[in-house]
Write an enzyme that holds these catalytic residues in place. Structure first.
Site, PDB file in Angstrom:
ATOM      1  N   ASN A 127       0.970  -1.204  -0.064  1.00 29.95           N
ATOM      2  CA  ASN A 127      -0.211   0.048   0.033  1.00 29.95           C
ATOM      3  C   ASN A 127       0.626   1.373  -0.136  1.00 29.95           C
ATOM      4  O   ASN A 127       1.507   1.444   1.142  1.00 29.95           O
ATOM      5  CB  ASN A 127      -0.878  -0.088   1.272  1.00 29.95           C
ATOM      6  CG  ASN A 127      -1.941   0.930   1.196  1.00 29.95           C
ATOM      7  OD1 ASN A 127      -1.898   1.946   0.495  1.00 29.95           O
ATOM      8  ND2 ASN A 127      -2.901   0.907   2.040  1.00 29.95           N
ATOM      9  N   CYS A 130      -2.092   5.388   1.112  1.00 30.04           N
ATOM     10  CA  CYS A 130      -2.860   5.517   2.362  1.00 30.04           C
ATOM     11  C   CYS A 130      -3.126   7.451   2.202  1.00 30.04           C
ATOM     12  O   CYS A 130      -2.090   7.933   2.325  1.00 30.04           O
ATOM     13  CB  CYS A 130      -2.658   5.173   3.694  1.00 30.04           C
ATOM     14  SG  CYS A 130      -3.716   5.813   4.808  1.00 30.04           S
ATOM     15  N   GLY A 248     -15.967   1.768  -6.039  1.00 27.62           N
ATOM     16  CA  GLY A 248     -17.259   1.648  -6.369  1.00 27.62           C
ATOM     17  C   GLY A 248     -17.665   0.356  -7.082  1.00 27.62           C
ATOM     18  O   GLY A 248     -18.645   0.450  -7.895  1.00 27.62           O
TER      19      GLY A 248
HETATM   20  O1  RRO Z   1      -6.281   3.220   7.120  1.00 26.45           O
HETATM   21  C1  RRO Z   1      -6.677   4.173   6.492  1.00 26.45           C
HETATM   22  O2  RRO Z   1      -6.869   5.136   6.759  1.00 26.45           O
HETATM   23  C2  RRO Z   1      -6.881   4.109   5.094  1.00 26.45           C
HETATM   24  C3  RRO Z   1      -5.870   3.209   4.275  1.00 26.45           C
HETATM   25 BR1  RRO Z   1      -4.542   2.230   4.940  1.00 26.45          BR
HETATM   26  C4  RRO Z   1      -5.795   3.436   2.960  1.00 26.45           C
HETATM   27  O3  RRO Z   1      -4.998   2.794   2.240  1.00 26.45           O
HETATM   28  N1  RRO Z   1      -6.866   3.998   2.324  1.00 26.45           N
HETATM   29  C5  RRO Z   1      -7.872   4.451   2.963  1.00 26.45           C
HETATM   30  O4  RRO Z   1      -8.784   5.214   2.428  1.00 26.45           O
HETATM   31  N2  RRO Z   1      -7.679   4.558   4.365  1.00 26.45           N
END
Ligand code: RRO
Length: 307
Positions: A127, A130, A248
């Site tokens: 990832n 975020c 979505g």
């Molecule tokens: O944990 C989060 O706030 C979060 C993550 Br890791 C992510 O990759 N995407 C998101 O919308 N929230």
């Protein structure tokens, strides 16, 4: 009906996966659907550390979507391997792990810890995108996926995971293609497109941002065309790079759209908040759609929108 698909070197019985972070550690969904019947369960991103996440409130419904600022809460890769993964493996699910880091070194450490994962963990999503990681003093911090070089460096650092790596990218860039190219060249076997779109809600009575962290990441139907566009653009520029589409996917048609744009598989996230059986339902809808159109193999749909 042949529902099987491949994402790079990994085959899946069908193209429907859960999206990272949207169903706890995954096994919670097992109360509603047979997890072994999905293509894969993608786990919540974990880092090398135990991380508390952001202040509440962390999620809020928006028109046709949801805004979250969970803030990467998690007990860390080691805890996940020990305490959360076994139930998922027991369920018969194929698992895709997910890791994050604040630094390249933390990505490397998380990947090393993951190398001990059982064979049920067939791939690792890295990832890089975020939206909810604050910089010093709560300032906005750039995501790794907003810079091709930074993204590539993080991918190179994760080779120790010992399984195929999928780079999860952000739509919050002018052009996702250079980032996709950079992570591919750095060793990512696939890209997952897309993470959430940065957004904010103001509580007008309180006259300040509603979510505890201020801003958040927008998901759900509202961002589906954003995901389709990113998948289409990357498949167009890099047709050999496998793509997992996310954003979505609330019904079979939305899944098929992403596949026609170039995704070999799709992930279902926000839809499970309204209906925990959504991934299974969407798989059934894909099957019926293909059946009624004489499509014998769902993999034949991948990229067909490019003519
Ligand atoms: O944990 C989060 O706030 C979060 C993550 Br890791 C992510 O990759 N995407 C998101 O919308 N929230």
């Amino acid at each position: 009906m042949d529902l099987s698909t491949r994402v790079g070197s990994v085959s899946f019985a069908n193209p429907v996966m859960t999206a990272s972070g949207t169903s706890g550690h995954g096994d919670e969904l097992g109360r509603y659907i047979e997890l072994s019947g999905l293509g894969a369960v993608v786990a919540k991103s974990q880092s090398v550390h135990d991380w508390p996440g952001n202040p509440a409130p962390r999620v809020h419904e928006t028109p046709s979507g949801m805004l979250n600022s969970v803030g990467l809460q998690g007990r860390g890769v080691s805890h996940w391997l020990r305490a959360e993964l076994p139930a998922l493996v027991e369920s018969g699910a194929r698992v895709v792990a997910s890791i994050w880091g604040r630094t390249v070194q933390e990505y490397a450490q998380a990947a090393e810890l993951l190398s001990a994962a059982p064979v049920a963990v067939v791939a690792v999503e890295v990832n890089l995108s975020c939206p909810n990681l604050a910089g010093p003093g709560g300032s906005r911090k750039a995501m790794f996926a907003q810079d091709p070089d930074a993204a590539a460096e993080a991918i190179r650092a994760t080779a120790a995971a010992g399984r195929p790596r999928w780079a999860k990218l952000t739509p919050n860039v002018a052009d996702v293609v250079p980032v996709a190219r950079a992570v591919r060249d750095a060793g990512a076997e696939a890209v997952t497109l897309v993470n959430t779109v940065t957004g904010m809600i103001i509580d007008i009575e309180e006259r300040r941002p509603l979510l505890g962290a201020g801003g958040g990441g927008l998901s759900g139907r509202a961002i589906h065309p954003v995901a389709v566009r990113a998948v289409y653009d990357v498949h167009s520029a890099l047709p050999e790079l496998p793509i997992v589409g996310v954003g979505g996917v609330a019904n079979g048609e939305a899944a098929i759209e992403l596949m026609m744009a170039g995704a070999s598989a799709v992930q279902v996230g926000t839809a499970t908040f309204a209906d925990p059986r959504a991934p299974r339902r969407i798989l059934n809808e894909i099957e019926s759609w293909c059946d009624s159109r004489g499509v014998g193999a769902v993999a034949d749909l991948v990229g067909v929108a490019h003519g």
